[in-house]
Design an enzyme around this catalytic site. Structure first.
Site, PDB file in Angstrom:
ATOM      1  N   HIS A 119      53.466  42.785  24.509  1.00 44.16           N
ATOM      2  CA  HIS A 119      52.392  43.649  24.026  1.00 44.16           C
ATOM      3  C   HIS A 119      51.992  44.688  25.064  1.00 44.16           C
ATOM      4  O   HIS A 119      50.890  45.227  25.012  1.00 44.16           O
ATOM      5  CB  HIS A 119      51.186  42.797  23.612  1.00 44.16           C
ATOM      6  CG  HIS A 119      51.525  41.821  22.525  1.00 44.16           C
ATOM      7  ND1 HIS A 119      51.883  42.219  21.259  1.00 44.16           N
ATOM      8  CD2 HIS A 119      51.624  40.464  22.541  1.00 44.16           C
ATOM      9  CE1 HIS A 119      52.163  41.144  20.535  1.00 44.16           C
ATOM     10  NE2 HIS A 119      52.017  40.069  21.294  1.00 44.16           N
ATOM     11  N   GLU A 155      47.023  38.726  47.801  1.00 45.51           N
ATOM     12  CA  GLU A 155      46.033  38.675  48.884  1.00 45.51           C
ATOM     13  C   GLU A 155      46.671  38.800  50.260  1.00 45.51           C
ATOM     14  O   GLU A 155      46.154  39.481  51.122  1.00 45.51           O
ATOM     15  CB  GLU A 155      45.302  37.314  48.878  1.00 45.51           C
ATOM     16  CG  GLU A 155      44.112  37.206  47.961  1.00 45.51           C
ATOM     17  CD  GLU A 155      43.466  35.824  48.040  1.00 45.51           C
ATOM     18  OE1 GLU A 155      42.239  35.777  48.131  1.00 45.51           O
ATOM     19  OE2 GLU A 155      44.178  34.792  48.001  1.00 45.51           O
ATOM     20  N   GLY A 190      24.072  41.880  54.920  1.00 46.42           N
ATOM     21  CA  GLY A 190      23.484  42.147  53.603  1.00 46.42           C
ATOM     22  C   GLY A 190      23.679  43.599  53.222  1.00 46.42           C
ATOM     23  O   GLY A 190      24.479  44.305  53.842  1.00 46.42           O
TER      24      GLY A 190
HETATM   25  C1  G6P Z   1      36.740  35.561  48.527  1.00 39.80           C
HETATM   26  C2  G6P Z   1      37.857  34.768  49.149  1.00 39.80           C
HETATM   27  C3  G6P Z   1      38.602  34.000  48.066  1.00 39.80           C
HETATM   28  C4  G6P Z   1      37.626  33.119  47.298  1.00 39.80           C
HETATM   29  C5  G6P Z   1      36.470  33.929  46.723  1.00 39.80           C
HETATM   30  C6  G6P Z   1      35.362  33.033  46.219  1.00 39.80           C
HETATM   31  O1  G6P Z   1      37.257  36.583  47.746  1.00 39.80           O
HETATM   32  O2  G6P Z   1      38.745  35.625  49.836  1.00 39.80           O
HETATM   33  O3  G6P Z   1      39.581  33.172  48.672  1.00 39.80           O
HETATM   34  O4  G6P Z   1      38.301  32.478  46.264  1.00 39.80           O
HETATM   35  O5  G6P Z   1      35.882  34.733  47.748  1.00 39.80           O
HETATM   36  O6  G6P Z   1      34.791  32.355  47.324  1.00 39.80           O
HETATM   37  P1  G6P Z   1      33.986  30.999  47.216  1.00 39.80           P
HETATM   38  O7  G6P Z   1      33.577  30.701  48.622  1.00 39.80           O
HETATM   39  O8  G6P Z   1      32.827  31.277  46.319  1.00 39.80           O
HETATM   40  O9  G6P Z   1      34.905  29.994  46.649  1.00 39.80           O
END
Ligand code: G6P
Length: 586
Positions: free
Chosen positions: A481, A465, A99
Site C-alpha cells: 500500500h 538510533e 528545563g
Molecule cells: C529516549 C531514549 C530511548 C527511550 C526513550 C524513553 O528517547 O533515547 O532509549 O526509549 O527516551 O525513555 P524512558 O526513560 O521513558 O523509557
C-alpha cells in the site's frame, strides 16, 4: 534535558566531575563547571562528552562551592557560548539550568531593551541575566515569578556561602551529609557521599550551605525537611570487559530476568499486584515513549490475548491531544526506564486529572514517574548506561507479562523459569557477518506481521538510533500500500517471522520484495525448507521458546545486529549523536 549538580564542601572539582559522569546520560553535547573560592570564580567549559572537560580541570582538595552542567542542546547550537554555567551581566552570579523557559524570548527582548548583552542563544542565559549584582532569597523569588516553564536551577555568587535553587517540572534532589551538601538532577550523584536526601517538589526553592538547608514552598512558607534514606545502590557499572555498555547490557538480560523472578515472588511486590487487581477498571492504556512505547505494544498484545476489554497503547506525547476516553474506570500504565521522561510525566498528570488509576513501570524507584503513580512496579534491570535501551525493554516486557498473568490469575514463575533456560543470544560471528553487509547500505527496512511487527518496530528504532542508517518498520501486509514503491536492489529488508500461522503470508510479502530486486534477510524460529531458504541472502535462526517470549528471544539478536552495525560504521554505540538517555523536556 541536561543534568545539573551543585556542591559545597572539600574537593568540589572531584565531586562535581564525578557527578557529571553520572549525569552524562542526560546529554553530552557540552559540559561546564564553575567553582567559587575566595570570592572569585574559576570556570571550565568544553564541547562534547564529559571526558573532554577533565583535562582542563585543576582538581583541588580545598573547600569550595561549585555548580556543573551537562547539556543536551534545546535552544541554541552546540558551542562554548551556549555551554552552562551562564552568568549575570557583571559576572558575579553563575547558574546552571535543566528545563525549558517558555517565555524566554519575551524576557530576552525586555532585557536587551535595558541594555543587557547576550553571549549565546539559550533560554537559560536569560535567567542568568535576570539577576543583578547580588544574590539572596528575594532575588530567587523575583526571578521565579518572571520565568515560565520547567526548571531545575542551581545558582551561586562570588560572595555567598551557599547555593540557591529552584525547581519546577524538572527533577531536583538535595543530598545532606556531614559537612557537605549536594544538589543534583539525580540522587545517584549522592552515592558514596551521603545516604540522606530530600526530593524537591514543584515550585519549591531555597538555599543550602554546609550547615543549613532552607526550603520554601510556592506560598513562600518554610517547608519542614524530612530526608529519605537512599535505598538504592549506584552500582558503578563498568563495562566488565565488554567494549561498550550496550553489548554488556544486552547480555545482562538473563540476569535481569533472574532478578525479576526473585523480586516478583516477594510479599511486597505481590501486594502491589493485588492492589492493582482490586481496582475497578474496564479499559487499559499503556503509555510510553520510544522503546518504552514498544514495550507497551507488547503489553497490549499480552493483555488482548487474555482480557475481553479495550486495551490501548499510546505514545505519551500524543495522549493529551487525542480525546481519549479516560476516566475512573481506566487503568493507565506508564512505562519509562528513567522514570523522568517529560512527555510520559505530562501524560500521567493528564490521566490523573481525568480520574484514571495510575500505575508505573520504571527502572528508577525514586523517579518522578514512580512517585506520581498510585503503584510503581520496578523492573529491576540495574543501571542502563547505553542510550539505546536494551535490557530495560526486555525487563519492561517481562513485567507486563507478569502483570497480565497476575490479573488473569495465571502462574508466571514457571514459564519464566523455562524461558531463563532457553534464552538465546545467538552466534556473534553470524550476526557480525550480517552487520558487515548491512553497514554498507544507507536504508534498511523491517517487516513483520502480528507481534513480529512490534519486534520490527523496536529493531528498526535500535538500528537507526545508533547506526544512523535510515530505517522503517512496516506490517508486512501494508507494504503493497505504499512502501513497496521504494524497494530496489539498494534496500535490504529484514523479515521477522516467529509465528507459524502467519508465516505463509509473510513469506508471500517477502517474495513481492524479492520480485522487485530487494535483498531479503530472515530472522526466524521456524523450520524452513531449502526451496524457501534460497530466497534469502541471510537467515538467522532463533531458538524457539514459549510463544509469549518469542518477541524477547528475537529482539536480543536484533539488538546485537544494531550494535555490531554501529561499530562497523565507526559509531560509538553507547553515545549516539543528538540523543540522550533521559528526555526531560516535552
Ligand atoms: C529516549 C531514549 C530511548 C527511550 C526513550 C524513553 O528517547 O533515547 O532509549 O526509549 O527516551 O525513555 P524512558 O526513560 O521513558 O523509557
Amino acid at each position: 534535558m541536561c543534568g545539573i549538580i551543585g556542591y559545597i564542601g572539600i574537593k568540589p572539582e572531584e565531586i562535581l566531575y564525578q557527578g557529571l559522569e553520572r549525569l552524562e546520560y542526560r546529554g553530552y553535547d557540552s559540559s561546564g563547571m564553575t567553582i567559587q573560592r575566595d570570592n572569585d570564580f574559576v570556570t571550565y567549559k568544553s564541547i562534547g562528552d564529559v571526558k573532554k572537560i577533565k583535562n582542563q580541570i585543576v582538581f583541588k582538595d580545598e573547600f569550595g562551592i561549585g555548580i556543573a552542567h551537562t547539556r543536551w542542546a534545546t535552544h541554541g547550537k552546540i558551542n562554548i557560548n551556549n555551554c552552562h554555567p551562564h552568568f549575570s551581566s557583571n559576572g558575579n552570579i553563575a547558574l546552571v539550568h535543566n528545563g525549558i523557559i517558555e517565555n524566554y524570548e519575551e524576557l530576552k527582548e525586555q532585557l536587551i531593551k535595558k541594555g543587557k548583552k547576550f553571549e549565546g542563544e539559550t533560554d537559560s542565559e536569560v535567567i542568568a541575566k535576570l539577576f543583578e549584582n547580588k544574590l539572596d532569597i528575594n532575588d530567587i523569588r523575583r526571578v521565579k515569578k518572571k520565568i515560565k516553564g520547567s526548571y531545575a536551577l542551581a545558582i551561586i555568587s562570588k560572595t555567598s556561602n551557599c547555593i540557591y535553587f529552584a525547581k519546577n517540572k524538572s527533577p531536583l534532589y538535595i543530598g545532606i551529609g556531614e559537612n557537605l551538601a549536594i544538589i543534583a538532577s539525580d540522587p545517584t550523584c549522592f552515592v558514596g557521599y551521603t545516604d540522606n536526601y530530600i526530593t524537591l517538589d514543584d515550585n519549591q526553592y531555597g538555599r543550602f550551605s554546609q550547615k543549613e538547608i532552607v526550603i520554601y514552598d510556592k506560598d513562600d512558607k518554610i517547608v519542614s525537611i524530612k530526608p529519605t534514606k537512599l535505598d538504592f545502590k549506584y552500582l558503578y557499572e563498568d563495562r566488565a570487559g565488554y567494549e561498550h555498555y550496550m553489548i554488556k547490557e544486552i547480555y545482562q538480560s538473563r540476569l535481569v530476568l533472574e532478578n525479576i523472578i526473585e523480586k516478583y515472588r516477594t510479599f511486597e511486590i505481590k501486594e502491589k499486584l493485588k492492589q492493582i487487581k482490586s481496582f475497578e477498571f474496564d479499559r487499559i492504556y499503556l503509555i510510553g515513549c520510544g522503546t518504552a512505547y514498544h514495550a507497551g505494544l507488547i503489553g497490549q498484545h499480552y493483555m488482548r490475548e487474555e482480557f475481553n476489554i479495550d486495551i490501548f497503547s499510546e505514545i505519551a506525547s500524543e495522549v493529551k491531544y487525542k480525546n481519549l476516553n479516560i476516566d475512573e474506570k481506566s487503568l493507565c500504565i506508564f512505562i519509562s526506564q528513567s522514570g523522568e521522561t517529560a512527555d510520559t510525566l505530562s501524560a500521567l498528570e493528564y490521566c490523573r486529572e481525568k480520574g484514571g488509576k495510575i500505575i508505573s513501570i520504571t527502572n528508577a524507584e525514586h523517579s518522578s514517574i514512580s512517585r506520581h503513580a498510585d503503584i510503581n512496579l520496578p523492573i529491576y534491570a540495574g543501571q542502563e548506561k547505553a542510550v539505546a535501551s536494551t535490557k530495560a525493554y526486555f525487563a519492561q516486557c517481562i513485567v507486563l507479562y507478569i502483570l497480565t498473568c497476575f490479573l488473569k490469575g495465571k502462574d508466571y514463575i514457571t514459564p519464566l523459569y523455562y524461558f531463563k533456560r532457553q534464552i538465546d543470544f545467538g552466534d556473534d560471528n553470524e550476526i557480525k557477518l550480517l552487520s558487515e553487509y548491512l553497514s554498507k547500505y544507507d536504508k534498511v527496512f523491517f517487516i513483520g506481521r502480528g507481534v513480529d511487527y512490534i519486534s520490527a518496530l523496536e529493531a528498526s528504532l535500535k538500528l537507526k538510533e545508533i547506526t544512523y542508517i535510515f530505517s522503517t518498520a512496516q506490517p508486512s501486509g501494508e507494504l503493497k500500500h505504499g512502501i513497496i514503491a521504494l524497494i530496489d536492489e539498494n534496500i535490504p529488508v529484514i523479515v521477522i517471522a516467529t509465528d507459524e500461522e502467519l508465516f505463509s503470508k509473510t513469506l508471500n510479502n517477502s517474495y513481492e520484495i524479492k520480485a522487485r530486486g530487494g535483498k531479503l534477510i530472515l530472522f526466524t524460529s521456524l523450520n524452513i525448507d531449502n526451496e524457501i531458504k534460497e530466497n534469502f541472502s541471510y537467515i538467522i535462526k532463533i531458538n524457539k521458546t514459549q510463544k509469549e517470549f518469542m518477541p524477547l528471544q528475537v529482539i536480543l539478536q536484533l539488538q546485537k545486529l544494531a550494535y555490531f552495525t554501529a561499530k562497523d560504521r565507526g559509531n560509538d554505540p553507547d553515545m549516539p549523536r543528538n540523543l540522550a538517555k533521559s528526555v526531560t523536556v516535552e
